[in-house]
Design a protein around this motif. Structure first.
Motif, PDB file in Angstrom:
ATOM      1  N   ASN A  91      14.243   0.609   3.579  1.00 46.64           N
ATOM      2  CA  ASN A  91      15.020   0.997   2.395  1.00 46.64           C
ATOM      3  C   ASN A  91      14.232   0.782   1.111  1.00 46.64           C
ATOM      4  OD1 ASN A  91      17.289   1.871   3.803  1.00 46.64           O
ATOM      5  ND2 ASN A  91      18.179  -0.179   3.837  1.00 46.64           N
ATOM      6  N   SER A  92      13.519  -0.324   1.021  1.00 48.29           N
ATOM      7  CA  SER A  92      12.763  -0.652  -0.197  1.00 48.29           C
ATOM      8  C   SER A  92      11.647   0.346  -0.484  1.00 48.29           C
ATOM      9  CB  SER A  92      12.153  -2.048  -0.096  1.00 48.29           C
ATOM     10  OG  SER A  92      13.158  -3.021  -0.030  1.00 48.29           O
ATOM     11  N   PHE A  93      11.065   0.908   0.572  1.00 48.59           N
ATOM     12  CA  PHE A  93       9.910   1.782   0.387  1.00 48.59           C
ATOM     13  C   PHE A  93      10.188   3.232   0.776  1.00 48.59           C
ATOM     14  CE2 PHE A  93       8.322  -2.512   0.577  1.00 48.59           C
ATOM     15  CZ  PHE A  93       7.592  -2.548  -0.613  1.00 48.59           C
ATOM     16  N   ASP A  94      11.483   3.607   0.790  1.00 44.75           N
ATOM     17  CA  ASP A  94      11.875   5.002   0.978  1.00 44.75           C
ATOM     18  C   ASP A  94      11.303   5.576   2.271  1.00 44.75           C
ATOM     19  OD1 ASP A  94      12.892   7.572   0.340  1.00 44.75           O
ATOM     20  OD2 ASP A  94      10.972   8.131  -0.584  1.00 44.75           O
ATOM     21  N   LEU A  95      11.432   4.812   3.373  1.00 48.40           N
ATOM     22  CA  LEU A  95      10.887   5.253   4.662  1.00 48.40           C
ATOM     23  C   LEU A  95      11.999   5.726   5.572  1.00 48.40           C
ATOM     24  CD1 LEU A  95       8.326   2.385   4.992  1.00 48.40           C
ATOM     25  CD2 LEU A  95       7.774   4.805   4.673  1.00 48.40           C
ATOM     26  N   HIS A  96      11.749   6.849   6.252  1.00 48.30           N
ATOM     27  CA  HIS A  96      12.749   7.483   7.098  1.00 48.30           C
ATOM     28  C   HIS A  96      12.184   7.707   8.498  1.00 48.30           C
ATOM     29  CE1 HIS A  96      14.745   8.384   3.278  1.00 48.30           C
ATOM     30  NE2 HIS A  96      13.529   8.666   2.856  1.00 48.30           N
ATOM     31  N   ASP A  97      13.019   7.471   9.492  1.00 49.68           N
ATOM     32  CA  ASP A  97      12.661   7.738  10.875  1.00 49.68           C
ATOM     33  C   ASP A  97      12.813   9.234  11.091  1.00 49.68           C
ATOM     34  OD1 ASP A  97      12.392   7.718  13.646  1.00 49.68           O
ATOM     35  OD2 ASP A  97      13.486   5.837  13.838  1.00 49.68           O
ATOM     36  N   VAL A  98      11.773   9.905  11.608  1.00 51.02           N
ATOM     37  CA  VAL A  98      11.822  11.366  11.732  1.00 51.02           C
ATOM     38  C   VAL A  98      12.537  11.844  12.984  1.00 51.02           C
ATOM     39  CG1 VAL A  98       9.810  11.819  10.306  1.00 51.02           C
ATOM     40  CG2 VAL A  98       9.509  11.498  12.748  1.00 51.02           C
ATOM     41  N   GLY A  99      13.041  10.951  13.799  1.00 53.22           N
ATOM     42  CA  GLY A  99      13.719  11.381  15.010  1.00 53.22           C
ATOM     43  C   GLY A  99      12.745  11.539  16.164  1.00 53.22           C
ATOM     44  N   VAL A 100      13.264  11.957  17.322  1.00 47.93           N
ATOM     45  CA  VAL A 100      12.483  11.883  18.554  1.00 47.93           C
ATOM     46  C   VAL A 100      12.649  13.126  19.418  1.00 47.93           C
ATOM     47  CG1 VAL A 100      12.284  10.609  20.726  1.00 47.93           C
ATOM     48  CG2 VAL A 100      12.703   9.381  18.622  1.00 47.93           C
ATOM     49  N   VAL A 101      11.556  13.537  20.042  1.00 47.22           N
ATOM     50  CA  VAL A 101      11.570  14.511  21.123  1.00 47.22           C
ATOM     51  C   VAL A 101      10.972  13.787  22.324  1.00 47.22           C
ATOM     52  CG1 VAL A 101      10.577  16.662  21.970  1.00 47.22           C
ATOM     53  CG2 VAL A 101      11.299  16.485  19.587  1.00 47.22           C
ATOM     54  N   GLY A 102      11.622  13.855  23.457  1.00 41.71           N
ATOM     55  CA  GLY A 102      11.138  13.174  24.654  1.00 41.71           C
ATOM     56  C   GLY A 102      12.011  11.989  25.006  1.00 41.71           C
ATOM     57  N   HIS A 140       0.817  -1.217   0.000  1.00 43.65           N
ATOM     58  CA  HIS A 140       0.000   0.000   0.000  1.00 43.65           C
ATOM     59  C   HIS A 140       0.850   1.267   0.000  1.00 43.65           C
ATOM     60  CE1 HIS A 140      -2.800  -3.122   1.256  1.00 43.65           C
ATOM     61  NE2 HIS A 140      -3.659  -2.409   0.571  1.00 43.65           N
ATOM     62  N   SER A 141       2.141   1.089  -0.180  1.00 43.39           N
ATOM     63  CA  SER A 141       3.040   2.226  -0.270  1.00 43.39           C
ATOM     64  C   SER A 141       2.753   2.978  -1.564  1.00 43.39           C
ATOM     65  CB  SER A 141       4.491   1.743  -0.261  1.00 43.39           C
ATOM     66  OG  SER A 141       5.364   2.820  -0.445  1.00 43.39           O
ATOM     67  N   SER A 142       2.830   4.282  -1.488  1.00 38.89           N
ATOM     68  CA  SER A 142       2.569   5.108  -2.655  1.00 38.89           C
ATOM     69  C   SER A 142       3.747   6.037  -2.869  1.00 38.89           C
ATOM     70  CB  SER A 142       1.296   5.934  -2.424  1.00 38.89           C
ATOM     71  OG  SER A 142       1.176   6.916  -3.419  1.00 38.89           O
ATOM     72  N   LEU A 143       4.273   6.053  -4.081  1.00 32.88           N
ATOM     73  CA  LEU A 143       5.348   6.981  -4.381  1.00 32.88           C
ATOM     74  C   LEU A 143       4.807   8.371  -4.707  1.00 32.88           C
ATOM     75  CD1 LEU A 143       7.681   4.650  -6.477  1.00 32.88           C
ATOM     76  CD2 LEU A 143       7.861   5.272  -4.072  1.00 32.88           C
ATOM     77  N   TYR A 169       3.349   9.158   2.778  1.00 30.15           N
ATOM     78  CA  TYR A 169       3.017   7.925   3.499  1.00 30.15           C
ATOM     79  C   TYR A 169       3.594   8.032   4.898  1.00 30.15           C
ATOM     80  CZ  TYR A 169       2.288   2.811   3.931  1.00 30.15           C
ATOM     81  OH  TYR A 169       1.871   1.557   4.308  1.00 30.15           O
ATOM     82  N   VAL A 170       2.734   7.870   5.910  1.00 27.19           N
ATOM     83  CA  VAL A 170       3.125   7.963   7.309  1.00 27.19           C
ATOM     84  C   VAL A 170       2.770   6.646   7.985  1.00 27.19           C
ATOM     85  CG1 VAL A 170       2.746   9.168   9.493  1.00 27.19           C
ATOM     86  CG2 VAL A 170       2.710  10.454   7.342  1.00 27.19           C
ATOM     87  N   ILE A 171       3.763   6.025   8.630  1.00 26.21           N
ATOM     88  CA  ILE A 171       3.560   4.760   9.340  1.00 26.21           C
ATOM     89  C   ILE A 171       4.044   4.954  10.775  1.00 26.21           C
ATOM     90  CG2 ILE A 171       4.096   2.301   9.452  1.00 26.21           C
ATOM     91  CD1 ILE A 171       4.901   2.465   6.483  1.00 26.21           C
TER      92      ILE A 171
END
Length: 173
Positions: A97-108, A55-58, A62-64
């Protein structure tokens, strides 16, 4: 969500590990949103990666987010056995990596889960996270992943704060 003139959510699919839908925001655009409660079993998580990936969309942001029940590095853990880059983190890393997903980092708080034991038996891990594809990072450059203090659970609530004031749906050429 009761204000359909502002936003609407349409369920795409759901199973025991995730819920996936399309969020349409009036005059702003659309996002694919997935919430996750990943299985503790590494082989069952393969089904999760396949479902989320299918269900990934280029074209759409996309937010998971949620409990992936997987850590990616020693930095995601304190206490317990030493981290190994085994089949579980390899699978999640490959999926990201396959679906171009990045961890946005953390506050807290850095870690989102604790086994609630004391002393040397206590283990802390970052099992919960928010992942965004490049389109979402482009559209929501001020997104912040906030870990809220644990209260009644062994997990911290995770809140993805989005600045919809500046939400810009990427133009498709």
């Amino acid at each position: 969500m009761w204000r359909s003139d502002l936003a609407s959510f349409a369920l795409i699919t759901s199973n025991e590990q995730c819920v996936i839908g399309k969020l349409c925001i009036a005059n702003k655009g659309s996002l694919i949103i997935s919430t996750v409660y990943g299985s503790r079993d590494v082989y069952s998580r393969r089904i999760l990666w396949e479902c989320l990936g299918s269900h990934s969309s280029l074209e759409l942001p996309y937010v998971i987010g949620g409990d992936f029940n997987c850590i990616l590095s020693q930095d995601d853990k304190r206490g317990g056995k030493k981290f190994k880059f085994s089949i579980a983190p390899q699978g999640m890393n490959s999926f990201m990596n396959s679906f171009d997903l990045h961890d946005v980092g953390v506050v807290g708080p850095k870690y989102t889960w604790c086994n609630n034991k004391s002393g040397g038996a206590r283990i802390w891990e970052r099992l919960d996270r928010c992942l965004l594809n490049s389109k979402a990072l482009e559209a929501l450059p001020h997104a912040v992943n906030q870990h809220v203090a644990r209260v009644a659970s062994d997990h911290c609530p995770v809140v993805l704060q989005l600045n919809f004031q500046n939400f810009q749906h990427p133009k498709i050429l």
